[in-house]
Design a protein around this motif. Structure first.
Motif, PDB file in Angstrom:
ATOM      1  N   LEU A  16       0.833  -1.200   0.000  1.00 26.43           N
ATOM      2  CA  LEU A  16       0.000   0.000   0.000  1.00 26.43           C
ATOM      3  C   LEU A  16       0.867   1.249   0.000  1.00 26.43           C
ATOM      4  N   GLY A  17       1.934   1.220   0.808  1.00 26.86           N
ATOM      5  CA  GLY A  17       2.819   2.383   0.844  1.00 26.86           C
ATOM      6  C   GLY A  17       3.480   2.632  -0.486  1.00 26.86           C
ATOM      7  N   ALA A  18       3.861   1.556  -1.177  1.00 27.25           N
ATOM      8  CA  ALA A  18       4.509   1.711  -2.478  1.00 27.25           C
ATOM      9  C   ALA A  18       3.574   2.347  -3.487  1.00 27.25           C
ATOM     10  N   MET A  19       2.273   1.989  -3.409  1.00 26.01           N
ATOM     11  CA  MET A  19       1.311   2.572  -4.336  1.00 26.01           C
ATOM     12  C   MET A  19       1.189   4.071  -4.111  1.00 26.01           C
ATOM     13  N   VAL A  20       1.124   4.468  -2.843  1.00 27.06           N
ATOM     14  CA  VAL A  20       1.011   5.900  -2.539  1.00 27.06           C
ATOM     15  C   VAL A  20       2.301   6.611  -2.893  1.00 27.06           C
ATOM     16  N   PHE A  21       3.450   5.985  -2.551  1.00 26.82           N
ATOM     17  CA  PHE A  21       4.738   6.601  -2.810  1.00 26.82           C
ATOM     18  C   PHE A  21       4.963   6.803  -4.297  1.00 26.82           C
ATOM     19  N   ALA A  22       4.579   5.827  -5.095  1.00 26.25           N
ATOM     20  CA  ALA A  22       4.756   5.951  -6.542  1.00 26.25           C
ATOM     21  C   ALA A  22       3.930   7.098  -7.099  1.00 26.25           C
ATOM     22  N   ALA A  23       2.761   7.314  -6.502  1.00 21.72           N
ATOM     23  CA  ALA A  23       1.889   8.380  -6.989  1.00 21.72           C
ATOM     24  C   ALA A  23       2.378   9.748  -6.565  1.00 21.72           C
ATOM     25  N   GLN A  66       3.602  14.873  14.631  1.00 21.14           N
ATOM     26  CA  GLN A  66       4.232  13.639  14.170  1.00 21.14           C
ATOM     27  C   GLN A  66       3.845  13.390  12.724  1.00 21.14           C
ATOM     28  N   PHE A  67       4.838  12.997  11.915  1.00 19.81           N
ATOM     29  CA  PHE A  67       4.613  12.606  10.526  1.00 19.81           C
ATOM     30  C   PHE A  67       5.422  11.340  10.276  1.00 19.81           C
ATOM     31  N   GLY A  68       4.779  10.173  10.402  1.00 22.24           N
ATOM     32  CA  GLY A  68       5.495   8.920  10.206  1.00 22.24           C
ATOM     33  C   GLY A  68       6.678   8.823  11.155  1.00 22.24           C
ATOM     34  N   PRO A  69       7.904   8.661  10.610  1.00 23.28           N
ATOM     35  CA  PRO A  69       9.081   8.507  11.468  1.00 23.28           C
ATOM     36  C   PRO A  69       9.634   9.827  12.000  1.00 23.28           C
ATOM     37  N   PHE A  70       8.967  10.936  11.690  1.00 25.34           N
ATOM     38  CA  PHE A  70       9.460  12.253  12.092  1.00 25.34           C
ATOM     39  C   PHE A  70       8.618  12.851  13.218  1.00 25.34           C
ATOM     40  N   LEU A  71       9.295  13.442  14.190  1.00 27.40           N
ATOM     41  CA  LEU A  71       8.641  14.271  15.194  1.00 27.40           C
ATOM     42  C   LEU A  71       9.067  15.709  14.974  1.00 27.40           C
ATOM     43  N   VAL A  72       8.123  16.626  15.047  1.00 29.16           N
ATOM     44  CA  VAL A  72       8.430  18.047  14.952  1.00 29.16           C
ATOM     45  C   VAL A  72       8.648  18.568  16.368  1.00 29.16           C
ATOM     46  N   ILE A  73       9.854  19.017  16.644  1.00 28.23           N
ATOM     47  CA  ILE A  73      10.194  19.509  17.974  1.00 28.23           C
ATOM     48  C   ILE A  73       9.655  20.919  18.177  1.00 28.23           C
ATOM     49  N   ARG A  75       9.035  24.787  15.455  1.00 30.06           N
ATOM     50  CA  ARG A  75       8.809  25.183  14.061  1.00 30.06           C
ATOM     51  C   ARG A  75      10.088  25.298  13.236  1.00 30.06           C
ATOM     52  N   THR A  76      11.226  25.064  13.844  1.00 26.61           N
ATOM     53  CA  THR A  76      12.484  25.103  13.096  1.00 26.61           C
ATOM     54  C   THR A  76      13.255  23.790  13.155  1.00 26.61           C
ATOM     55  N   ARG A  77      12.767  22.817  13.942  1.00 32.33           N
ATOM     56  CA  ARG A  77      13.564  21.615  14.186  1.00 32.33           C
ATOM     57  C   ARG A  77      12.669  20.376  14.239  1.00 32.33           C
ATOM     58  N   ALA A  78      13.103  19.312  13.557  1.00 35.36           N
ATOM     59  CA  ALA A  78      12.409  18.024  13.586  1.00 35.36           C
ATOM     60  C   ALA A  78      13.410  16.939  13.933  1.00 35.36           C
ATOM     61  N   MET A  79      12.896  15.746  14.245  1.00 36.73           N
ATOM     62  CA  MET A  79      13.768  14.647  14.643  1.00 36.73           C
ATOM     63  C   MET A  79      13.297  13.355  13.985  1.00 36.73           C
ATOM     64  N   LEU A  80      14.245  12.586  13.473  1.00 37.92           N
ATOM     65  CA  LEU A  80      13.961  11.248  12.969  1.00 37.92           C
ATOM     66  C   LEU A  80      14.049  10.292  14.152  1.00 37.92           C
ATOM     67  N   VAL A  81      12.968   9.527  14.409  1.00 38.10           N
ATOM     68  CA  VAL A  81      12.920   8.735  15.643  1.00 38.10           C
ATOM     69  C   VAL A  81      12.844   7.222  15.416  1.00 38.10           C
ATOM     70  N   ARG A  82      12.745   6.773  14.183  1.00 38.07           N
ATOM     71  CA  ARG A  82      12.728   5.336  13.941  1.00 38.07           C
ATOM     72  C   ARG A  82      13.141   5.055  12.504  1.00 38.07           C
ATOM     73  N   GLU A  83      13.052   3.794  12.087  1.00 41.36           N
ATOM     74  CA  GLU A  83      13.484   3.427  10.745  1.00 41.36           C
ATOM     75  C   GLU A  83      12.587   4.060   9.688  1.00 41.36           C
ATOM     76  N   THR A  84      13.149   4.310   8.515  1.00 42.09           N
ATOM     77  CA  THR A  84      12.363   4.792   7.386  1.00 42.09           C
ATOM     78  C   THR A  84      11.876   3.604   6.571  1.00 42.09           C
ATOM     79  N   ASP A  85      10.831   3.833   5.771  1.00 48.87           N
ATOM     80  CA  ASP A  85      10.311   2.796   4.889  1.00 48.87           C
ATOM     81  C   ASP A  85       9.825   3.442   3.609  1.00 48.87           C
ATOM     82  N   THR A  86       9.038   2.721   2.840  1.00 46.20           N
ATOM     83  CA  THR A  86       8.566   3.217   1.552  1.00 46.20           C
ATOM     84  C   THR A  86       7.798   4.525   1.669  1.00 46.20           C
ATOM     85  N   SER A  87       7.103   4.713   2.776  1.00 42.99           N
ATOM     86  CA  SER A  87       6.252   5.897   2.935  1.00 42.99           C
ATOM     87  C   SER A  87       6.990   7.111   3.486  1.00 42.99           C
TER      88      SER A  87
END
Length: 236
Positions: A16-23, A66-73, A75-87
């Motif tokens: 499902l993620g690949a379908m959305v990512f491709a689009a 929160q946006f998937g693997p990202f947390l917004v700390i 308005r100027t800084r975000a953090m990657l908190v886990r593994e990335t994937d297709t989405s």
């Protein structure tokens, strides 16, 4: 540190993620030798586990979004908190659309990626948006996440930051050594390190060789000064 075992549920989610990512992210697929078939999804992970909550233990500041693997700390800084994937690229686009003033992406405990192709696309997005990357004291950046750190237009890291690299492994069991050194599937990594990491051609090739010096099932642990032999990093 072993190859990920994909169960049925994860396969469905990836499809499902690949379908959305491709689009949403055309051109994300990379070709294998000859350019006739899309590259199989490959993963690079070290100690895959969820530190989603642990990454914020003891922090006075609460993330605002929160946006998937990202947390917004903030308005100027975000953090990657886990593994990335297709989405992950799609989540990054959504995050930057909602918080266009983000300027720094922090890496505190980042195990790697479940989809190397999408991860390389995400790295180019990070660079093209002009984000700096930062590893705080005690930070650990591993496997595919190292590429994302290198994609920052400016890179800073604490002196005690640790990094881990190893070779990629795709879902068909193929590795970098399954292809000729100058094949497209191997060249795309060297090109990434040159264009996103700002490495000289020889340094980019040497760094890719270093990542492939240990198999996917193992990991080579490096200090920030080891990484700084190949790319410019402000060590604090």
């Amino acid at each position: 540190m072993s190859r990920i075992s994909f169960n049925l549920a994860r396969n469905i989610l990836h499809a499902l993620g690949a379908m959305v990512f491709a689009a949403t992210c055309p051109g994300a697929g990379f070709a294998r030798d000859g350019g006739h078939a899309p590259a199989a999804r490959s993963d690079r992970l070290v100690n895959l586990h969820s530190r989603y909550i642990d990454a914020w233990s003891g922090q006075a500041q609460v993330p605002i979004a929160q946006f998937g693997p990202f947390l917004v700390i903030d308005r100027t800084r975000a953090m990657l908190v886990r593994e990335t994937d297709t989405s992950a690229p799609r989540h990054f686009v959504r995050m930057m659309a909602s918080f266009p003033t983000i300027r720094v992406l922090e890496f505190r405990d980042c195990p790697g990626t479940l989809d190397d192709n999408a991860n390389l696309v995400l790295g180019r997005m990070i660079h093209e948006r002009g984000l700096a990357t930062d590893v705080p004291p005690g930070g650990s950046v591993r496997s595919g996440a190292v590429d994302l750190f290198l994609a920052g237009v400016r890179r800073t890291a604490a002196a005690d930051a640790t990094f881990a690299v190893h070779a990629w492994l795709d879902e068909d069991g193929l590795r970098p050594t399954s292809f000729a050194p100058d094949s497209p599937v191997n060249r795309k990594y060297v090109q990434f390190y040159r264009e996103m990491g700002g490495m000289a051609p020889d340094a980019a090739a040497a760094f890719y060789d270093l990542t492939n010096s240990v198999p996917n099932e193992q990991a080579l642990w490096l200090s920030v000064r080891d990484i700084a032999r190949f790319a410019v990093i402000d060590i604090r």
